[in-house]
Design a protein around this motif. Structure first.
Motif, short mmCIF file in Angstrom:
data_model
loop_
_atom_site.label_atom_id
_atom_site.label_comp_id
_atom_site.label_asym_id
_atom_site.label_seq_id
_atom_site.Cartn_x
_atom_site.Cartn_y
_atom_site.Cartn_z
N ILE A 169 29.48 47.10 71.37
CA ILE A 169 28.90 48.13 72.24
C ILE A 169 30.04 48.78 73.02
O ILE A 169 30.75 48.11 73.77
N THR A 170 30.20 50.07 72.83
CA THR A 170 31.26 50.80 73.52
C THR A 170 30.72 51.75 74.58
O THR A 170 31.48 52.30 75.37
N ALA A 171 29.39 51.95 74.59
CA ALA A 171 28.78 52.83 75.59
C ALA A 171 27.32 52.43 75.80
O ALA A 171 26.68 51.87 74.91
N ILE A 172 26.82 52.72 76.99
CA ILE A 172 25.41 52.54 77.33
C ILE A 172 24.89 53.88 77.83
O ILE A 172 25.52 54.54 78.65
N VAL A 173 23.73 54.28 77.30
CA VAL A 173 23.09 55.54 77.67
C VAL A 173 21.76 55.23 78.32
O VAL A 173 20.98 54.42 77.81
N ASN A 174 21.48 55.88 79.44
CA ASN A 174 20.25 55.64 80.18
C ASN A 174 19.73 56.97 80.70
O ASN A 174 20.37 57.60 81.55
#
Length: 210
Positions: free
Chosen positions: A108-113
């Motif tokens: 996981i290189t990014a989290i989007v919310n």
């Protein structure tokens, strides 16, 4: 798991904001890896974003079974080989599934919310920031989208009315102070990198893991 098309849920705001959000994501997301979407809702964003973000993998999640079924139904109608089945994930929990036995093939290189922290208790924002601090690598991205107050004041009358309607539904909900969100992020080694003005008086916030 088989779902029927009538399990699809619809969020009218998605069609209005998805292209603007995608344009920002294409600028700020790491070029590779898995993008974990926390609180994916209906799944309409996931099926729209995933094809345009290859070779990145898109991993949706939601704590609500009805919404996870909707994500699956949308995914079956709009297939993309980089779109994964949704995880059951509650941002406020101290350990997320991806930290245990459901690790994606690519890190996981990014989290989007998108549109979560104002339609949930403050504990969900605290949990989101803590999870990003635990999971993201150095340089990893946390992307947030939604309305915010600035310096304790609403940025538009429409946001103030929206805030009042949210709090009428649930006193724990409401449009948050931008400064509060940034302060919580800082405690988790996340630094605000860039802010984008978005349609309908929303903001895109791009944090990077130190």
């Amino acid at each position: 798991m088989n779902t029927s098309p009538n399990q699809k849920q619809f969020a009218p705001a998605t069609e209005r904001n998805r292209q603007a959000i995608l344009e920002v994501l294409l600028q700020v997301l790491p070029a590779t890896g898995t993008i974990l979407e926390v609180a994916s809702g209906t799944g309409e964003h996931a099926v729209f974003f995933a094809p345009s973000l290859k070779p990145r993998q898109w991993l949706p999640s939601d704590p609500n079974q009805i919404l996870r079924d909707s994500i699956i139904a949308w995914s079956e109608e709009s297939k993309s080989d980089n779109l994964h089945p949704p995880l059951e994930l509650d941002a406020s929990q101290p350990i997320w599934p991806v930290e245990k036995d459901q690790i994606p093939d690519l890190p996981i290189t990014a989290i989007v919310n998108i549109n979560m922290i104002h339609i949930s208790p403050w504990s969900a924002c605290l949990g989101l920031m803590a999870g990003a601090g635990r999971i993201l690598p150095s340089g990893g991205v946390l992307y947030l989208y939604g309305p915010y107050k600035q310096n304790g004041k609403h940025t538009a009358p429409s946001n103030e009315a929206f805030d009042e309607s949210l709090q009428a539904q649930n006193p724990e909900w409401g449009v948050r102070n931008l400064e509060d969100a940034i302060a919580v992020a800082n405690t988790q080694n996340l630094t605000l990198h860039k802010t984008y003005q978005m349609p309908a008086n929303n903001l895109s916030l791009v944090f990077r893991r130190n």
